[in-house]
Design an enzyme around this catalytic site. Structure first.
Site, mmCIF file in Angstrom:
data_model
loop_
_atom_site.group_PDB
_atom_site.id
_atom_site.type_symbol
_atom_site.label_atom_id
_atom_site.label_comp_id
_atom_site.label_asym_id
_atom_site.label_seq_id
_atom_site.Cartn_x
_atom_site.Cartn_y
_atom_site.Cartn_z
ATOM 1 C CG HIS A 25 -1.981 1.038 1.236
ATOM 2 N ND1 HIS A 25 -3.197 0.866 1.860
ATOM 3 C CD2 HIS A 25 -2.015 2.286 0.713
ATOM 4 C CE1 HIS A 25 -3.934 1.959 1.725
ATOM 5 N NE2 HIS A 25 -3.218 2.854 1.038
ATOM 6 C CG HIS A 27 -1.499 6.110 -2.547
ATOM 7 N ND1 HIS A 27 -2.654 5.949 -3.270
ATOM 8 C CD2 HIS A 27 -1.768 5.619 -1.305
ATOM 9 C CE1 HIS A 27 -3.584 5.394 -2.514
ATOM 10 N NE2 HIS A 27 -3.072 5.181 -1.307
ATOM 11 C CG HIS A 205 -7.796 3.153 -0.367
ATOM 12 N ND1 HIS A 205 -7.094 2.585 -1.383
ATOM 13 C CD2 HIS A 205 -6.925 3.983 0.283
ATOM 14 C CE1 HIS A 205 -5.842 3.042 -1.362
ATOM 15 N NE2 HIS A 205 -5.709 3.890 -0.359
ATOM 16 C CD GLU A 208 -8.583 5.948 3.511
ATOM 17 O OE1 GLU A 208 -9.173 5.533 2.492
ATOM 18 O OE2 GLU A 208 -7.619 6.724 3.452
ATOM 19 C CG ASP A 286 -1.764 5.475 2.764
ATOM 20 O OD1 ASP A 286 -1.891 5.636 1.547
ATOM 21 O OD2 ASP A 286 -2.727 5.539 3.553
ATOM 22 C CG ASP A 287 -0.362 8.866 0.608
ATOM 23 O OD1 ASP A 287 -0.294 8.874 -0.629
ATOM 24 O OD2 ASP A 287 -1.368 8.469 1.230
#
Ligand code: ADE
Ligand code: ZN
Length: 343
Positions: A25, A27, A205, A208, A286-287
């Site tokens: 996961h 991005h 997703h 969340e 994630d980010d």
């Protein structure tokens, strides 16, 4: 004075670093560090509303998904050429490699680029060239996942799937991201079915910020192969039992959960509870440029706050490969490498 990390915790952190891991996961646009944002803004003469790297970091004080997404979409406006996407992806792969990530399944948001005039082919070509290079140079494997932006229409998602037609053999899956609440999985049932008919795996997703019902929809209406986040599933006992029974992989992102106040304190993070409930949880960043760190930083935050032992860390590493889209043979080899590293 900075608090000391107890010796047994620092051993566990070193153990987590040593374990071969897969990241499921991430991005790629969320790995855009402020320094690279500035360099690309200058290279492409794109105006950004920040004067310094410190300015950018100060703007990262969001407390919910919407606030984050505003900055995330603004940030990606500096990505214009194939070289930009290559540089972005290479920077992530080098960081991941430093944390002993051996395999990465990477999201990208084509509509975040085509919507501002950057062709699909420019974005995907730059990303793929970096993935090939990291395979050749340091044996890191990867897969690419194209996400649909759920705040846009299903028609837009269909148009994106059509644009992806020449690249389908280089995509492993489609995913679903962006603003969750108000954009339930049901909205994308038909385009997900079309993606499945084209041989792609499906991830989304869900749960969340949205309710457990969105997770049920992702299972029942989208027929997902993997669940991104899924934290709010814990509110529904029957849903937890179903996810555990199906051995559905959850891609959990501890630092993201802290930064966006899914938990107010890492000590309240459900990662350990998920494992104890028999859920196939994994750790992911994630980010990472926006949420405070890459793979190992996420492990470190969880280890410091929670009662994770070496067995839990091994399970997390194993889950990351079992939940990946690698072949069964590749999974076996990676699980054996974990056992060797743990010995
Ligand atoms: N886009 C990038 N990161 C995201 C996240 N964690 N949730 C939804 N959309 C995203
Ligand atoms: Zn995400």
């Amino acid at each position: 004075m900075k608090a000391q990390v107890p010796i047994d915790k620092s051993r566990l952190i070193e153990f987590a670093r040593r374990l071969p891991k897969a990241e499921l996961h991430i991005h790629i646009e969320g790995s855009l560090e402020p320094e690279l944002m500035f360099a690309l803004a200058e290279r492409n003469r794109v105006a950004i509303p920040f004067r310094s790297v410190e300015d950018v970091r100060a703007a990262y004080a969001f407390s919910n998904l919407e606030d984050f997404l505003d900055i995330y979409y603004q940030g990606m406006s500096v990505l214009r050429t194939e070289e930009d996407f290559f540089d972005l992806t290479m920077a992530y792969l080098n960081r991941a490699r430093a944390d002993n990530v051996r395999h990465a399944e990477i999201f990208f948001d084509p509509q975040g680029h085509t919507g501002r005039g950057v062709p699909f082919g420019v974005a995907i070509s730059g990303i793929l060239t970096a993935l090939q290079l990291s395979r050749a140079q340091f044996g890191m494997t990867s897969r690419l996942i194209m996400c649909f932006l759920r705040h846009l229409s299903e028609e837009d998602a269909f148009a994106t799937l059509k644009e992806a037609e020449p690249w389908l053999d280089r995509l492993v899956a489609v995913g679903l991201d962006s603003s969750e609440v108000g954009h339930p999985p049901a909205k994308f049932a038909r385009v997900f079915r079309a993606a499945r008919e084209r041989g792609l795996k499906l991830v989304a997703h869900a749960g969340e910020e949205g309710p457990p019902e969105y997770v049920r929809e992702a299972l029942d209406l989208l027929a997902i192969d993997r669940l991104d986040h899924g934290n709010r599933s814990l509110e529904d006992v029957a849903l937890v039992a179903r996810l555990a029974e199906a051995q559905m992989t959850l891609t959990v992102c501890p630092l993201y959960n802290l930064k966006l106040r899914v938990v107010n304190d890492m000590r309240a993070h459900p990662l350990k509870r998920m494992l104890d409930l028999g859920l196939r949880a994994t750790v992911n960043s994630d980010d990472p440029a926006y949420f405070g760190g890459y793979m190992l930083a996420n492990f470190k935050a969880a280890i410091e706050a929670l009662d994770l032992d070496a067995g839990d860390l091994r399970a997390l590493a194993r889950n990351s490969f079992l939940g990946s889209f690698l072949s069964e043979g590749e999974k076996r080899a990676q699980v054996a490498a974990i056992e060797q590293a743990a010995a």
